[in-house]
Design a protein around this motif. Sequence first.
Motif, short mmCIF file in Angstrom:
data_model
loop_
_atom_site.label_atom_id
_atom_site.label_comp_id
_atom_site.label_asym_id
_atom_site.label_seq_id
_atom_site.Cartn_x
_atom_site.Cartn_y
_atom_site.Cartn_z
N VAL A 35 0.82 -1.21 0.00
CA VAL A 35 0.00 0.00 0.00
C VAL A 35 0.86 1.26 0.00
CG1 VAL A 35 -1.68 1.35 1.34
CG2 VAL A 35 -1.96 -1.13 1.11
N VAL A 36 1.85 1.31 0.88
CA VAL A 36 2.65 2.53 1.06
C VAL A 36 3.53 2.82 -0.14
CG1 VAL A 36 4.45 3.61 2.45
CG2 VAL A 36 2.59 2.39 3.57
N THR A 37 4.19 1.82 -0.67
CA THR A 37 5.08 2.07 -1.81
C THR A 37 4.31 2.47 -3.06
OG1 THR A 37 5.12 -0.32 -2.31
CG2 THR A 37 6.93 0.58 -0.99
N LYS A 38 3.10 1.95 -3.22
CA LYS A 38 2.28 2.35 -4.37
C LYS A 38 1.81 3.79 -4.21
CE LYS A 38 -1.86 1.22 -7.04
NZ LYS A 38 -3.00 0.28 -7.21
N LYS A 39 1.37 4.14 -3.00
CA LYS A 39 0.84 5.49 -2.75
C LYS A 39 1.91 6.56 -2.87
CE LYS A 39 -1.89 8.77 -1.13
NZ LYS A 39 -3.03 9.32 -1.87
N TYR A 40 3.07 6.34 -2.25
CA TYR A 40 4.05 7.41 -2.12
C TYR A 40 5.27 7.25 -3.01
CZ TYR A 40 1.23 8.76 1.87
OH TYR A 40 0.17 9.13 2.67
N ARG A 41 5.42 6.09 -3.64
CA ARG A 41 6.57 5.88 -4.52
C ARG A 41 6.16 5.51 -5.94
NH1 ARG A 41 11.56 7.90 -3.28
NH2 ARG A 41 12.28 7.20 -1.26
N GLY A 42 4.86 5.22 -6.13
CA GLY A 42 4.42 4.78 -7.44
C GLY A 42 5.00 3.42 -7.80
N PHE A 43 5.36 2.65 -6.77
CA PHE A 43 5.97 1.33 -6.98
C PHE A 43 4.92 0.26 -6.74
CE2 PHE A 43 7.77 -2.53 -5.20
CZ PHE A 43 8.76 -2.85 -6.11
N GLU A 44 4.83 -0.70 -7.65
CA GLU A 44 3.91 -1.81 -7.48
C GLU A 44 4.68 -3.13 -7.56
OE1 GLU A 44 -0.11 -1.69 -9.10
OE2 GLU A 44 0.46 0.13 -10.19
N ILE A 45 4.25 -4.08 -6.77
CA ILE A 45 4.86 -5.41 -6.84
C ILE A 45 4.64 -5.95 -8.25
CG2 ILE A 45 4.81 -7.76 -5.94
CD1 ILE A 45 3.73 -6.59 -3.30
N PRO A 46 5.70 -6.34 -8.94
CA PRO A 46 5.55 -6.80 -10.33
C PRO A 46 4.57 -7.96 -10.46
CG PRO A 46 7.86 -6.43 -9.81
CD PRO A 46 7.11 -6.32 -8.51
N LYS A 47 3.73 -7.91 -11.48
CA LYS A 47 2.75 -8.98 -11.71
C LYS A 47 3.44 -10.31 -11.98
CE LYS A 47 -0.84 -6.35 -11.24
NZ LYS A 47 -1.72 -6.51 -10.04
N GLU A 48 4.69 -10.23 -12.42
CA GLU A 48 5.44 -11.47 -12.70
C GLU A 48 5.72 -12.25 -11.42
OE1 GLU A 48 6.40 -8.46 -13.70
OE2 GLU A 48 5.74 -8.58 -15.80
N MET A 49 5.65 -11.59 -10.29
CA MET A 49 5.87 -12.27 -9.01
C MET A 49 4.58 -12.97 -8.60
SD MET A 49 8.33 -9.65 -6.89
CE MET A 49 9.94 -9.17 -7.54
N THR A 50 4.28 -14.03 -9.32
CA THR A 50 3.00 -14.72 -9.16
C THR A 50 2.86 -15.37 -7.78
OG1 THR A 50 3.96 -16.67 -10.24
CG2 THR A 50 2.74 -15.11 -11.62
#
Length: 252
Positions: free
Chosen positions: A199-214
């Motif tokens: 949640v935090v990295t997406k909100k404040y860093r624009g970072f998302e866990i890669p979809k490839e990390m299934t």
Amino acid sequence: MSLSVPQNGVKADSEPVIELFVKAGSDGESIGNCPFSQRLFMILWLKGVVFNVTTVDLKRKPADLQNLAPGTHPPFITFNGEVKTDVNKIEEFLEDVLSPPKLFMILWLKGVVFNVTTVDLKRPLTGGNWPKAIFAAALERGLLKTLQKLDEYLRSPLPDEIDHNSIEDVKVSNRKFLDGDEMTLADCNLLPKLHIVKVVTKKYRGFEIPKEMTGIWKYLNNAYTREEFTNTCPSDNEIEIAYADVAKRLVK
């Protein structure tokens, strides 16, 4: 806010009287952002006992709670009137006195350490004297490396998934959680922190866990189907509020 969480129907006279005190959210009543609070909340829920939950507004901590556990911040519990304040010791105590079910991880998980469980979220959100662009790149590399290790573990079959007498080679694990298809103490520790990172990295860093990390996405999505996690989890907004000041300092 105080609520009762009955898991096995009507409380029997022989059952212990348990109350869990957790950090309140920004409204002073809802569940606040605290992975340690959620960890104990999940454990009690998984144990299938009846217990009360009280959210504590740290800005206006009631006098009776100050007298109950002076100098102590949530989470803590009372067990038959006895106050217990150390999270790790509470976990061990509950595992000892409220079993079955046993929630300790199976032996093959012992010694396996996921750095993501101890991620200090203030570091990902503050750059110190580092140029922001350089720090952001270094952060992403470090976080990705940690997440990759977790993803690899979650995708790797556990020993009991491998049939050495079969000609088929099991390459990807089908389990739902760290130690199998049921949550253990390890999940109660990891999932709240992993969700916060997401949640935090997406909100404040624009970072998302890669979809490839299934493996990680399957793990998170399995958690989101379980009331033991969703009903003990703070809202995304509460998590974002908890790190808003840190994020502001980042952009100064």
